[in-house]
Design a protein around this motif. Structure first.
Motif, PDB file in Angstrom:
ATOM      1  N   ASP A  75      47.906 -84.385 -57.882  1.00  0.00           N
ATOM      2  CA  ASP A  75      47.753 -83.889 -59.228  1.00  0.00           C
ATOM      3  C   ASP A  75      46.450 -84.273 -59.717  1.00  0.00           C
ATOM      4  OD1 ASP A  75      50.137 -82.751 -59.448  1.00  0.00           O
ATOM      5  OD2 ASP A  75      50.990 -83.910 -61.105  1.00  0.00           O
ATOM      6  N   ALA A  76      45.987 -85.486 -59.349  1.00  0.00           N
ATOM      7  CA  ALA A  76      44.843 -85.976 -59.963  1.00  0.00           C
ATOM      8  C   ALA A  76      43.400 -84.997 -59.130  1.00  0.00           C
ATOM      9  CB  ALA A  76      44.417 -87.277 -59.336  1.00  0.00           C
ATOM     10  N   GLN A  77      43.762 -84.818 -58.024  1.00  0.00           N
ATOM     11  CA  GLN A  77      42.760 -83.829 -57.186  1.00  0.00           C
ATOM     12  C   GLN A  77      42.630 -82.505 -57.816  1.00  0.00           C
ATOM     13  OE1 GLN A  77      43.596 -84.860 -53.272  1.00  0.00           O
ATOM     14  NE2 GLN A  77      42.598 -86.714 -53.211  1.00  0.00           N
ATOM     15  N   ASN A  78      43.765 -82.156 -58.244  1.00  0.00           N
ATOM     16  CA  ASN A  78      43.944 -80.576 -58.683  1.00  0.00           C
ATOM     17  C   ASN A  78      43.688 -80.371 -59.869  1.00  0.00           C
ATOM     18  OD1 ASN A  78      44.472 -79.883 -56.008  1.00  0.00           O
ATOM     19  ND2 ASN A  78      46.770 -80.164 -56.365  1.00  0.00           N
ATOM     20  N   ALA A  79      43.761 -81.386 -60.810  1.00  0.00           N
ATOM     21  CA  ALA A  79      43.538 -81.426 -62.169  1.00  0.00           C
ATOM     22  C   ALA A  79      42.057 -80.691 -62.630  1.00  0.00           C
ATOM     23  CB  ALA A  79      43.429 -82.830 -62.803  1.00  0.00           C
ATOM     24  N   PRO A  80      41.933 -80.062 -63.815  1.00  0.00           N
ATOM     25  CA  PRO A  80      40.622 -79.319 -64.154  1.00  0.00           C
ATOM     26  C   PRO A  80      39.713 -80.495 -64.165  1.00  0.00           C
ATOM     27  CG  PRO A  80      42.366 -78.636 -65.374  1.00  0.00           C
ATOM     28  CD  PRO A  80      43.088 -79.714 -64.720  1.00  0.00           C
ATOM     29  N   LYS A  81      38.594 -80.188 -63.512  1.00  0.00           N
ATOM     30  CA  LYS A  81      37.412 -81.146 -63.611  1.00  0.00           C
ATOM     31  C   LYS A  81      36.617 -81.068 -64.993  1.00  0.00           C
ATOM     32  CE  LYS A  81      38.332 -82.674 -59.545  1.00  0.00           C
ATOM     33  NZ  LYS A  81      38.779 -84.092 -59.200  1.00  0.00           N
ATOM     34  N   PRO A  82      36.343 -82.132 -65.671  1.00  0.00           N
ATOM     35  CA  PRO A  82      35.307 -81.984 -66.768  1.00  0.00           C
ATOM     36  C   PRO A  82      33.930 -81.401 -66.419  1.00  0.00           C
ATOM     37  CG  PRO A  82      35.237 -84.189 -65.896  1.00  0.00           C
ATOM     38  CD  PRO A  82      36.498 -83.575 -65.181  1.00  0.00           C
ATOM     39  N   SER A  83      33.318 -80.803 -67.376  1.00  0.00           N
ATOM     40  CA  SER A  83      32.085 -80.062 -67.022  1.00  0.00           C
ATOM     41  C   SER A  83      30.877 -81.189 -66.608  1.00  0.00           C
ATOM     42  CB  SER A  83      31.626 -79.525 -68.124  1.00  0.00           C
ATOM     43  OG  SER A  83      31.379 -80.346 -69.326  1.00  0.00           O
ATOM     44  N   PHE A  84      30.158 -80.551 -65.797  1.00  0.00           N
ATOM     45  CA  PHE A  84      29.030 -81.364 -65.455  1.00  0.00           C
ATOM     46  C   PHE A  84      28.410 -82.272 -66.641  1.00  0.00           C
ATOM     47  CE2 PHE A  84      24.428 -82.566 -64.739  1.00  0.00           C
ATOM     48  CZ  PHE A  84      24.637 -83.244 -63.488  1.00  0.00           C
ATOM     49  N   GLY A  85      28.059 -81.585 -67.791  1.00  0.00           N
ATOM     50  CA  GLY A  85      27.702 -82.439 -68.873  1.00  0.00           C
ATOM     51  C   GLY A  85      28.537 -83.724 -69.336  1.00  0.00           C
ATOM     52  N   GLU A  86      29.927 -83.440 -69.388  1.00  0.00           N
ATOM     53  CA  GLU A  86      30.665 -84.083 -69.817  1.00  0.00           C
ATOM     54  C   GLU A  86      30.984 -85.233 -68.826  1.00  0.00           C
ATOM     55  OE1 GLU A  86      33.697 -86.241 -71.850  1.00  0.00           O
ATOM     56  OE2 GLU A  86      32.352 -84.859 -72.250  1.00  0.00           O
ATOM     57  N   GLN A  87      30.894 -85.092 -67.502  1.00  0.00           N
ATOM     58  CA  GLN A  87      30.970 -86.062 -66.282  1.00  0.00           C
ATOM     59  C   GLN A  87      29.630 -86.743 -66.652  1.00  0.00           C
ATOM     60  OE1 GLN A  87      32.039 -83.812 -62.886  1.00  0.00           O
ATOM     61  NE2 GLN A  87      32.802 -85.549 -62.313  1.00  0.00           N
ATOM     62  N   LEU A  88      28.451 -86.366 -66.721  1.00  0.00           N
ATOM     63  CA  LEU A  88      27.252 -87.167 -66.946  1.00  0.00           C
ATOM     64  C   LEU A  88      27.499 -88.033 -68.098  1.00  0.00           C
ATOM     65  CD1 LEU A  88      24.319 -87.420 -65.746  1.00  0.00           C
ATOM     66  CD2 LEU A  88      23.742 -85.593 -67.488  1.00  0.00           C
ATOM     67  N   ARG A  89      27.971 -87.439 -69.345  1.00  0.00           N
ATOM     68  CA  ARG A  89      28.258 -88.518 -70.308  1.00  0.00           C
ATOM     69  C   ARG A  89      29.029 -89.855 -70.107  1.00  0.00           C
ATOM     70  NH1 ARG A  89      31.228 -89.841 -74.151  1.00  0.00           N
ATOM     71  NH2 ARG A  89      33.303 -88.653 -73.280  1.00  0.00           N
ATOM     72  N   GLN A  90      30.387 -89.335 -69.381  1.00  0.00           N
ATOM     73  CA  GLN A  90      30.947 -90.329 -69.125  1.00  0.00           C
ATOM     74  C   GLN A  90      30.278 -91.367 -68.168  1.00  0.00           C
ATOM     75  OE1 GLN A  90      34.589 -88.426 -67.281  1.00  0.00           O
ATOM     76  NE2 GLN A  90      35.202 -87.457 -69.406  1.00  0.00           N
ATOM     77  N   THR A  91      29.666 -90.904 -67.307  1.00  0.00           N
ATOM     78  CA  THR A  91      28.946 -91.637 -66.175  1.00  0.00           C
ATOM     79  C   THR A  91      28.136 -92.918 -67.163  1.00  0.00           C
ATOM     80  OG1 THR A  91      29.117 -90.200 -64.456  1.00  0.00           O
ATOM     81  CG2 THR A  91      27.398 -92.088 -64.254  1.00  0.00           C
ATOM     82  N   VAL A  92      27.295 -92.130 -67.933  1.00  0.00           N
ATOM     83  CA  VAL A  92      26.343 -93.062 -68.659  1.00  0.00           C
ATOM     84  C   VAL A  92      27.048 -94.231 -69.621  1.00  0.00           C
ATOM     85  CG1 VAL A  92      24.735 -92.907 -70.453  1.00  0.00           C
ATOM     86  CG2 VAL A  92      24.444 -91.182 -68.713  1.00  0.00           C
ATOM     87  N   ALA A  93      28.075 -93.674 -70.192  1.00  0.00           N
ATOM     88  CA  ALA A  93      28.991 -94.448 -70.889  1.00  0.00           C
ATOM     89  C   ALA A  93      29.771 -95.666 -69.997  1.00  0.00           C
ATOM     90  CB  ALA A  93      30.274 -93.674 -71.536  1.00  0.00           C
TER      91      ALA A  93
ATOM     92  N   GLY B 208      29.458 -95.081 -61.021  1.00  0.00           N
ATOM     93  CA  GLY B 208      29.937 -94.550 -62.359  1.00  0.00           C
ATOM     94  C   GLY B 208      30.337 -93.079 -62.241  1.00  0.00           C
ATOM     95  N   TRP B 209      29.954 -92.404 -61.609  1.00  0.00           N
ATOM     96  CA  TRP B 209      30.485 -90.742 -61.493  1.00  0.00           C
ATOM     97  C   TRP B 209      31.955 -90.917 -60.774  1.00  0.00           C
ATOM     98  CZ3 TRP B 209      27.864 -86.497 -63.124  1.00  0.00           C
ATOM     99  CH2 TRP B 209      28.457 -85.579 -62.728  1.00  0.00           C
ATOM    100  N   GLN B 210      32.105 -91.799 -59.925  1.00  0.00           N
ATOM    101  CA  GLN B 210      33.478 -91.813 -59.167  1.00  0.00           C
ATOM    102  C   GLN B 210      34.505 -92.365 -60.262  1.00  0.00           C
ATOM    103  OE1 GLN B 210      34.186 -91.078 -56.082  1.00  0.00           O
ATOM    104  NE2 GLN B 210      31.992 -89.986 -56.240  1.00  0.00           N
TER     105      GLN B 210
END
Length: 576
Positions: A302-320, A377-379
């Motif tokens: 389920d986690a692997q098939n869940a919709p991935k956040p956009s690149f920008g959102e993943q970038l923001r989460q990683t920086v956070a 952080g990206w992971q």
């Protein structure tokens, strides 16, 4: 005789420094496990889980697993995993001093300068991980040691090939201790060796014959590493502990990386997990038969098939995540700043040279360190110990690059050297600040953990009740004792954490079997039996546990306290 003394001096100086350092740590500080992870591994290899001295572990390499197993069979009752980590930290500190002393000699600088740099490095970077110990950070210290040894190898000597093989040993030991932390350690070691080889080629500091010897040593080191990886792969494929290994792998994404949050209602209904059960799983309760590896794999899907956040959102989460890491653990922030400051010093020094190659190593070191940290952080998970596995080897490489660059510009006029020395002074100031911060948290002898005496009292009670199987919940806290007192006996009928890292292991199975239970057929209503006891902290039973027990029992359940006070409580349960 004089040549032999000159060769032996760095070794003697390194050994004496490390011995005095660890003697001081042992006498004046509170050396302890920082997390429960090491405690669970130590118990498993000491034969304290179900009375079985285990020989396979999902986290340790085969070499260390069999070493600990053999030592336990020869000398039972000794916490060999703790002694292994103390020994590895001692060896790593010795290698750091030796590597930096040799680097100073290689650059025609006085031995005391390399010794002073090593002492500063130990105080600023590694001592906190020698007092507050996890096997992840121990691997990080070994990684820094491997980089230092590689930086100290004199590639112009006949023994350069053998020295390169020897410099890989700390990184290899880091891989044996924890694969995930050993890989960045070996990557930085390889990068340091590559820099040294190309450095010698561009600056014409070594002959073709010397280069050939060095490349032969590098090839031999890589063959040894490949053999170590092959042994581990074969062990994972052939071990009879496949259920244990599969369970640990299956829980990684749902628990460690938040995959449980992505589980759909349909999947939860399919695996039969109720709201109360999910709440318990979030607190690492993995004991019920329907909390199987197969069900965790469905949650992972389920986690692997869940919709991935956009690149920008993943970038923001990683920086956070990185910002949160630097805010919660200021030492990692300091390590990162030191790495960049030292790389900046090496880059400034290159401005006064005519070789374009000199610019690449500091740029590469800063970039690789940052990218690896960013990748973590990206992971979706960035604990301090994982960041340390990148930052410590990165800082060791940055220090060696800065020292080498400073040595090359030493003949220049003072005005040319001033910016570089200023950058080095800034890095030193940050290092001292980091050391002072770490001291206030880790070296204070009053930093004892209250759970230490709690666990001792729990074990004394458990030893007197061999007829019962005791299971601890998370409110009991973490046992941080490095060397528990086992004069009264070994508490083999205690599982300090329900499920957790020992789940499905050989000892875990034996603990249930010794009380007539099957570990993979266990259900929470088995706590209503005469042999099962729940051990909690003083605050008592978690509401999630009691709600789930009542839900599965189909009615009310009365907890009966057999022991309360002294920091813990022991309960048995009866159905109303």
């Amino acid at each position: 005789m004089g040549i032999r003394r000159a060769k032996a001096l760095p070794h003697l100086l390194s050994l004496a420094t490390t011995a005095l350092l660890f003697l001081g740590l042992w006498l004046l500080t509170d050396m302890h496990f920082a997390l429960g992870d090491d405690f669970y591994i130590a118990r498993a290899f000491a034969g304290e889980v179900g009375g079985v001295a285990e020989s396979y572990n999902a986290h340790l390499h085969t070499v260390f697993a069999w070493l600990l197993h053999g030592l336990t069979l020869l000398f039972p009752g000794v916490w060999w995993f703790s002694w292994l980590q103390v020994g590895l930290l001692f060896f790593a500190s010795y290698c750091i001093v030796l590597g930096l002393c040799r680097a100073a000699q290689r650059l025609d600088k006085p031995l005391w300068l390399g010794w002073l740099l090593a002492l500063l490095f130990l105080f600023a970077f590694t001592l906190e991980f020698s007092t507050s110990i996890t096997f992840t950070t121990t691997a990080a210290v070994l990684g820094a040691a491997g980089v230092c040894l590689a930086g100290g190898v004199d590639l112009t000597k006949r023994s350069s090939g053998l020295a390169l093989v020897g410099s890989m040993v700390p990184g290899l030991l880091a891989y044996f201790l924890r694969e995930a932390s050993g890989l960045p350690s070996l990557a930085f070691w390889f990068g340091m060796v590559l820099i040294r080889l190309l450095d010698g080629a561009f600056h014409r500091e070594q002959s073709p014959l010397a280069l050939k010897r060095a490349l032969s040593g590098l090839a031999a080191a890589l063959v040894i590493l490949a053999a170590a990886v092959g042994i581990r792969l074969a062990d994972n494929a052939l071990t009879p502990e496949q259920d244990y290994r599969e369970f640990i792998d299956a829980t990684t994404v749902p628990i460690d990386y938040g995959g449980l949050s992505a589980a759909s209602e349909e999947t939860l209904a399919e695996v039969g997990w109720t709201e109360q059960e999910v709440a318990l799983i979030r607190s690492w309760y993995f004991m019920d038969e329907n909390m199987s590896a197969a069900n965790f794999r469905k949650i992972e899907a389920d986690a692997q098939n869940a919709p991935k956040p956009s690149f920008g959102e993943q970038l923001r989460q990683t920086v956070a995540r990185i910002q949160l890491l630097f805010t919660k653990t200021t030492n990692t922030r300091d390590f990162f700043l030191i790495c960049w400051g030292l790389c900046g010093a090496a880059f400034l020094a290159a401005c006064f040279r005519r070789c374009l190659w000199d610019f690449l190593p500091p740029i590469g070191c800063a970039a690789v360190t940052t990218l690896l940290l960013f990748y973590l952080g990206w992971q979706g998970r960035l604990p301090m110990r994982a960041a340390a596995a990148v930052l410590l080897p990165g800082c060791a490489m940055a220090l060696l690059l800065a020292v080498s660059a400073g040595a090359r510009i030493a003949p220049l006029k003072l005005w040319a050297r001033a910016p570089v020395y200023g950058a080095l002074a800034l890095g030193l100031a940050i290092a001292l600040h980091g050391g002072a911060t770490a001291f206030s948290f880790y070296y204070n002898p009053d930093h004892g953990d209250p759970n230490e005496c709690v666990y001792q009292r729990v074990e004394e009670y458990v030893l007197a009740r061999q007829d019962c199987l005791f299971v601890g919940d998370r409110t009991l806290g973490v046992d941080r004792r490095l060397f528990p007192n086992r004069e009264e006996g070994i508490p083999t009928n205690l599982l300090p954490m329900w499920g957790g890292w020992n789940n499905h292991s050989e000892g875990y199975r034996a603990a249930f079997a010794s009380h007539g239970l099957q570990h993979d057929r266990f259900v929470i209503t088995d706590f209503l039996g005469e042999q099962m006891r729940l051990v909690t902290g003083e605050e008592g039973i978690s509401p999630e546990f009691l709600a789930y027990l009542e839900e599965q029992a189909g009615g009310g359940v009365t907890p009966i306290a057999e022991v309360q006070g002294d920091g813990f409580a022991v309960y048995r349960f009866e159905k109303d």
